[in-house]
Design an enzyme around this catalytic site. Structure first.
Site, PDB file in Angstrom:
ATOM      1  CG  HIS D  96     -16.894 -24.870  24.809  1.00 32.35           C
ATOM      2  ND1 HIS D  96     -17.373 -25.710  23.835  1.00 32.35           N
ATOM      3  CD2 HIS D  96     -16.060 -23.999  24.174  1.00 32.35           C
ATOM      4  CE1 HIS D  96     -16.867 -25.361  22.656  1.00 32.35           C
ATOM      5  NE2 HIS D  96     -16.066 -24.328  22.833  1.00 32.35           N
ATOM      6  CG  HIS D  98     -12.417 -26.905  20.587  1.00 33.57           C
ATOM      7  ND1 HIS D  98     -12.312 -26.284  19.373  1.00 33.57           N
ATOM      8  CD2 HIS D  98     -13.143 -26.058  21.359  1.00 33.57           C
ATOM      9  CE1 HIS D  98     -12.919 -25.109  19.408  1.00 33.57           C
ATOM     10  NE2 HIS D  98     -13.426 -24.938  20.608  1.00 33.57           N
ATOM     11  CG  ASP D 121     -24.971 -46.908  32.096  1.00 30.54           C
ATOM     12  OD1 ASP D 121     -26.070 -47.445  32.351  1.00 30.54           O
ATOM     13  OD2 ASP D 121     -23.894 -47.539  32.061  1.00 30.54           O
ATOM     14  CG  HIS D 172     -17.899 -24.493  18.233  1.00 29.25           C
ATOM     15  ND1 HIS D 172     -18.365 -23.264  18.607  1.00 29.25           N
ATOM     16  CD2 HIS D 172     -16.770 -24.688  18.952  1.00 29.25           C
ATOM     17  CE1 HIS D 172     -17.534 -22.717  19.498  1.00 29.25           C
ATOM     18  NE2 HIS D 172     -16.563 -23.571  19.716  1.00 29.25           N
ATOM     19  CE1 TYR D 230     -24.166 -49.074  36.772  1.00 26.63           C
ATOM     20  CE2 TYR D 230     -23.477 -46.924  37.567  1.00 26.63           C
ATOM     21  CZ  TYR D 230     -23.233 -48.061  36.831  1.00 26.63           C
ATOM     22  OH  TYR D 230     -22.042 -48.186  36.150  1.00 26.63           O
TER      23      TYR D 230
END
Lengths: 232, 232, 232, 232
Positions: D96, D98, D121, D172, D230
């Site tokens: 997580h 910002h 992709d 957020h 790939y």
């Protein structure tokens, strides 16, 4: 440097941090550290590059604006710092820069809406923006009146400078403060990031809505409320 | 290098500063240093990467455009520099780059409004932008005529090149100058920052208003007026 | 590595330059170097980070797509490179990245207008953008058909790949080429800068006009025309 | 550190990578590593700068939220991680941050359209964005409910968290995950790049259309489908 060793070193470190964090090119920023017991603050000398600073070059100024130590002229913005130390009880450091995202919001003359939790974590309402300073104030004592303008903006808006530690002066740029010089720079970095995110947000949606009040409150209080639990 | 040692070293340093400040990739920028007593300037050689420059590689050119020293070809923009040294009395250094924010304003063909004090500190009015250069001028002597176009823009607008040290050439990019080669790069950096902030400002408010005249005047004069007190 | 030492080293260096210039994160870019006499090219192995590349890891492929040297799988985009080497006579290096400004123009499906001389110095017309690749082509042989789509875009538009060394594939990203692998990366860097400036330009004025044709022609020809005088 | 050595080291490395990749300033991001056999994850301590982290400082938490190892408080976002480990079978790492472009899309409360192959992709559909968390959820158990909100968004949208490894929480910021802590940061970097490109795309054309479905499918499947080719 005697009894003022600490605030000089604090101010010195904070000014270097302005540069390290990319908040200013050349000499476009200044930080000061305040000793409330003595009523003295240490501030960057005017026009000196960050690389040439030393703690000893920091200029000591009292709350009347009298230089009481140091061989260089204090920052041109000294009187703005002085007024804020007088008016905003409890603050011990101030930073002023022309960081580009914050300066752009100041140039647009707009407060920054609380678009997200990044903002709410550090300021529980929109970042205030002053009016343009008026012609008389410019004529009288420009830098001192800039401080008065900030103080009045807070009084009129019933804003608490202990909780709202950031302001934009219209057409000019940001001032941030805190419980130390270091914290004032920290708030300057955060303000720049908030202003960048806010700009990106309105580019995605020019009608973007502010964060609902219950989320703003939660984020502010988990960091700054009586039962704060964010951080160690 | 003999008597031209100083301007070659000045020009060399200024060209390196273009790179250090991120104003140009590859060879997209050039700076020159002028000796008004001898009527000679030193300029970056054409097509040479900044990392390969030495003071000795700087090319010496007189105000007729004759190469009088150096083994390489001078910058393609040499004749633009030459005209500016002829026309703008008192300048001793010129910088031209394609720095992206300034180039974008030039590409939009728009003068940059004075949105804030960052601008007013360095230029007391909008940054001028020329017209597109006309087909005949391009055919005759493109780079020389670019210099003429800048000079005419200043004459028509009654602009003083000692006070307004920056211009955008429409569809092309910025030229900046000063009392030394170093100062001309310094003005190039500042112009790029002003152009960045101005772009951000109109993204926040496409109808953003220019700074009121009394603040523009104050900021310009506290740095450049007869009673200047900004800086040491 | 024998007779293919040179193209492997060229391809290796070009792939490192992709990273140094910030054109790709992770493995999001690939460069190849072509030997037209042997009909062989060296290309980045698929999925290998730039830091782990060596000249020896470059994969050798012929114009039928057969791997003729190297122990790793060649880049997934190998067949696009192959078609371009077949179709565009005279090119000896190709670079493909997802550099963000160029990718954004590709994602918008728009050719990049010639807004300024930075563009005209390197491409005398708008940067072409293909159509979206159609469902059948995707099904048949996606990467090969991507090459065909580029080649057809050039045929239909009567474009000369020796003069126009850049293309955007709609919804995907840029391919650039040149007379060496190094030059193909150089064109990739320039395309990214052109795309950045073009985006900034339309943000300043959404109706920005392209550069007049006489200036485009002048800038292109002073660098690339029969009487070129730009650079050494 | 005993049996939890690996997940502590994994979490430590992933948190450092958050900083190296520029996804967070100060302490604005956290990563965790999960051991599904033991039902334990290691997570960044709350409020500690990246430079001061060590593997030993990582906090061990079980799926009930009980701290079972470490001397510091776990990240404030611990309960969000916990819910995702409970609800999203097969994931072993969560990040997580910002990061500004992803945060801006979250602040605008908008899912990110698939504008190009860079996006396809790594995610075969638009990046989902939750609703704003409601007042009751904030009151009850904010961070836990943030996890629930993400899980519900996936249930309602019939989204598979093994294939869609990224989400924006409205107002957020981003959460990303993967089969390891390292992969969750990798997805965080990619999401930031996708969000940047998407913002640039709508600045070029505010009506930019999403990539046609047949290209989205092709790009997703050549990397992640049963016949993926790939990468190595």
């Amino acid at each position: 440097m005697g009894v003022y060793k600490t605030i000089r070193e604090e101010a010195f470190e904070a000014n270097l941090e302005i540069k390290r964090r990319g908040l200013a090119i050349y000499t476009w920023g200044n930080a000061s550290a305040f000793d409330p017991d003595k009523g003295i603050f240490a501030i960057k000398p005017s026009g000196v590059e960050y690389d040439e600073l030393t703690p000893k070059k920091m200029v000591l100024v009292d709350l009347e604006g009298k230089v009481i130590g140091g061989e260089l002229n204090p920052s041109s913005d000294t009187k703005t710092h002085l007024v804020l130390y007088r008016e905003f009880k409890g603050i011990r450091g101030i930073t002023h820069t022309h960081s580009p995202y914050a300066a752009a919001w100041a140039q647009a003359g707009k407060p920054v809406p609380v678009f997200g939790t990044t903002h709410a974590d550090h300021c529980g309402r929109e970042i205030p923006c002053t009016e343009y300073i008026n012609p008389e104030a410019v004529k009288n004592n420009y830098e001192l009146e800039t401080g008065n303008l900030i103080a009045e903006t807070f009084k009129k808006g019933n804003l608490d400078p202990v909780q709202i530690t950031m302001v934009l002066t219209a057409g000019h740029g940001p001032f941030t403060w805190g419980t130390s010089a270091a914290q004032s720079v920290y708030h300057g970095v955060i303000l720049e990031e908030i202003c960048k995110m806010a700009l990106f947000t309105i580019m995605i949606d020019s009608n973007a809505k502010p964060l609902p009040e219950h989320i703003i409150k939660k984020h502010w209080e988990r960091k700054h409320g009586p039962d704060a639990y964010y951080g160690q």
